[in-house]
Design a protein around this motif. Sequence first.
Motif, PDB file in Angstrom:
ATOM      1  N   GLY A  92      -0.625   5.981   0.510  1.00 38.88           N
ATOM      2  CA  GLY A  92       0.245   5.512   1.580  1.00 38.88           C
ATOM      3  C   GLY A  92       1.638   6.113   1.505  1.00 38.88           C
ATOM      4  N   VAL A  93       2.006   6.616   0.335  1.00 39.05           N
ATOM      5  CA  VAL A  93       3.336   7.197   0.173  1.00 39.05           C
ATOM      6  C   VAL A  93       3.523   8.414   1.084  1.00 39.05           C
ATOM      7  N   LEU A  94       2.418   9.020   1.464  1.00 42.91           N
ATOM      8  CA  LEU A  94       2.471  10.129   2.413  1.00 42.91           C
ATOM      9  C   LEU A  94       3.071   9.659   3.742  1.00 42.91           C
ATOM     10  N   VAL A  95       2.686   8.460   4.143  1.00 44.32           N
ATOM     11  CA  VAL A  95       3.171   7.892   5.408  1.00 44.32           C
ATOM     12  C   VAL A  95       4.656   7.541   5.270  1.00 44.32           C
ATOM     13  N   ALA A  96       4.997   6.985   4.112  1.00 45.17           N
ATOM     14  CA  ALA A  96       6.401   6.646   3.863  1.00 45.17           C
ATOM     15  C   ALA A  96       7.264   7.899   3.918  1.00 45.17           C
ATOM     16  N   ALA A  97       6.777   8.979   3.310  1.00 46.20           N
ATOM     17  CA  ALA A  97       7.536  10.238   3.294  1.00 46.20           C
ATOM     18  C   ALA A  97       7.699  10.777   4.714  1.00 46.20           C
ATOM     19  N   ALA A  98       6.629  10.723   5.480  1.00 42.26           N
ATOM     20  CA  ALA A  98       6.683  11.236   6.848  1.00 42.26           C
ATOM     21  C   ALA A  98       7.678  10.435   7.675  1.00 42.26           C
ATOM     22  N   GLU A  99       7.633   9.119   7.532  1.00 44.14           N
ATOM     23  CA  GLU A  99       8.497   8.242   8.324  1.00 44.14           C
ATOM     24  C   GLU A  99       9.963   8.407   7.926  1.00 44.14           C
ATOM     25  N   ALA A 141      -1.356   7.407  12.340  1.00 42.01           N
ATOM     26  CA  ALA A 141      -1.540   8.769  12.871  1.00 42.01           C
ATOM     27  C   ALA A 141      -0.330   9.190  13.706  1.00 42.01           C
ATOM     28  N   ALA A 142       0.229   8.232  14.459  1.00 43.30           N
ATOM     29  CA  ALA A 142       1.389   8.546  15.295  1.00 43.30           C
ATOM     30  C   ALA A 142       2.589   8.962  14.433  1.00 43.30           C
ATOM     31  N   ILE A 143       2.665   8.396  13.236  1.00 49.15           N
ATOM     32  CA  ILE A 143       3.743   8.774  12.316  1.00 49.15           C
ATOM     33  C   ILE A 143       3.456  10.139  11.689  1.00 49.15           C
ATOM     34  N   LEU A 144       2.183  10.395  11.380  1.00 45.84           N
ATOM     35  CA  LEU A 144       1.827  11.613  10.646  1.00 45.84           C
ATOM     36  C   LEU A 144       1.725  12.861  11.528  1.00 45.84           C
ATOM     37  N   SER A 163       0.819  -1.214   0.000  1.00 45.88           N
ATOM     38  CA  SER A 163       0.000   0.000   0.000  1.00 45.88           C
ATOM     39  C   SER A 163       0.852   1.262   0.000  1.00 45.88           C
ATOM     40  N   ASP A 164       2.113   1.104  -0.354  1.00 44.39           N
ATOM     41  CA  ASP A 164       3.027   2.232  -0.530  1.00 44.39           C
ATOM     42  C   ASP A 164       3.454   2.929   0.752  1.00 44.39           C
ATOM     43  N   LEU A 165       3.262   2.288   1.902  1.00 47.82           N
ATOM     44  CA  LEU A 165       3.723   2.936   3.136  1.00 47.82           C
ATOM     45  C   LEU A 165       5.236   2.840   3.310  1.00 47.82           C
ATOM     46  N   GLY A 166       5.851   1.997   2.512  1.00 48.45           N
ATOM     47  CA  GLY A 166       7.307   1.880   2.553  1.00 48.45           C
ATOM     48  C   GLY A 166       7.760   0.915   3.631  1.00 48.45           C
ATOM     49  N   PRO A 167       8.950   0.329   3.463  1.00 44.02           N
ATOM     50  CA  PRO A 167       9.441  -0.692   4.386  1.00 44.02           C
ATOM     51  C   PRO A 167       9.660  -0.192   5.812  1.00 44.02           C
ATOM     52  N   ARG A 168      10.078   1.056   5.947  1.00 46.84           N
ATOM     53  CA  ARG A 168      10.366   1.553   7.304  1.00 46.84           C
ATOM     54  C   ARG A 168       9.108   1.720   8.129  1.00 46.84           C
ATOM     55  N   ALA A 169       8.110   2.396   7.547  1.00 52.40           N
ATOM     56  CA  ALA A 169       6.849   2.579   8.273  1.00 52.40           C
ATOM     57  C   ALA A 169       6.199   1.226   8.520  1.00 52.40           C
ATOM     58  N   ALA A 170       6.289   0.336   7.509  1.00 52.03           N
ATOM     59  CA  ALA A 170       5.678  -0.987   7.653  1.00 52.03           C
ATOM     60  C   ALA A 170       6.303  -1.754   8.807  1.00 52.03           C
ATOM     61  N   SER A 171       7.626  -1.697   8.919  1.00 51.07           N
ATOM     62  CA  SER A 171       8.259  -2.477   9.977  1.00 51.07           C
ATOM     63  C   SER A 171       8.031  -1.821  11.345  1.00 51.07           C
ATOM     64  N   ARG A 172       7.921  -0.502  11.354  1.00 51.91           N
ATOM     65  CA  ARG A 172       7.606   0.182  12.610  1.00 51.91           C
ATOM     66  C   ARG A 172       6.202  -0.201  13.106  1.00 51.91           C
TER      67      ARG A 172
END
Length: 298
Positions: free
Chosen positions: A260-267, A80-83, A43-52
């Motif tokens: 979801g890339v928004l979350v990846a960028a934030a993370e 939300a905690a990431i954003l 969903s494009d959240l990226g590996p870092r946000a996903a593993s967090r």
Amino acid sequence: TDRLLGGLRKTSERLTENLAGLAGGTRLTDAQLDDLEDALILSDLGPRAASRIRAKLASARFEKGVDEAALAEAVAEEIAAILRPVAKPLEIVAFPRPQVILVIGVNGSGKTTTIAKLAHLFQEQDYSVMLAAGDTFRAAAIGQLRVWADRLGIEIVSGAEGGDPASIVFDAVKAATDKGIDALIVDTAGRLQNKRELMDELAKVRRVLGRLNPEAPHDVVLVLDATNGQNALQQIETFKEVAGVSGLIMTKLDGTARGGVLVAAAEQYGLPIHAIGVGEKIDDLRPFDPDLVARVIA
Ligand code: GDP
């Protein structure tokens, strides 16, 4: 329903589709956590946000059992905690005025439209606004910006196609200072194909600005197209190198499953997210509400 909700729901549908079949006990099993992590990455959240998020949910207890709703709620809370830490509206605070806002991004990202939307937003907040057409490479860009300026009733400083952006910016800052303008929004070239040239051009613009006011540019806002998914992250990387970036605006969240890339960028970058674009119209720029976005994505 609302356009943002409509757009992000595509992201969430994709996420929950990938989450289906997770129902089980009060804790997520390792296999379920693997599936969850995969779903988040897809969903494009990226590996870092996903593993967090995986790590957080590994220690979570679901008293009423893991079902889709409970999991969506838990994932939304972690998103939300990431954003939340990066939600930061663009505020006009510079003294002396004008606040100089450099807008950067690749061609087609929605840069011109976003500049018009920002100008409109500031006008609604009773600030005076001026535009500078610093993308002299594309005649169409100058024309398009002028159409918006006319429509909004604001002044635009521009030069000839192929002119020197730094000299336009110089003139614009002078004019904005003389007229006591609150916000000067500067369009810039976005031809990433020639990185060296773009870098030199933006560096020169920054140099000229800095000579007029050591604080300027006050903001360097990178416009990203959400439909680019993970490529948007690469653009952050590149523009940080090319021009420096102080904050982000992500566009086209209305029609994409790649929100979801928004979350990846934030993370990954922790850069402020100022606003999001949810359509082509002048008032389709929304404040970035992390809880709303998180709830819709999950
Ligand atoms: P630029 O080349 O980066 O200056 O991009 P433009 O501002 O010209 O935008 C490119 C296209 O994307 C245009 O058709 C815009 O109307 C459209 N656009 C910009 N922002 C959004 C948005 O938030 N949502 C949608 N759906 N379209 C957008």
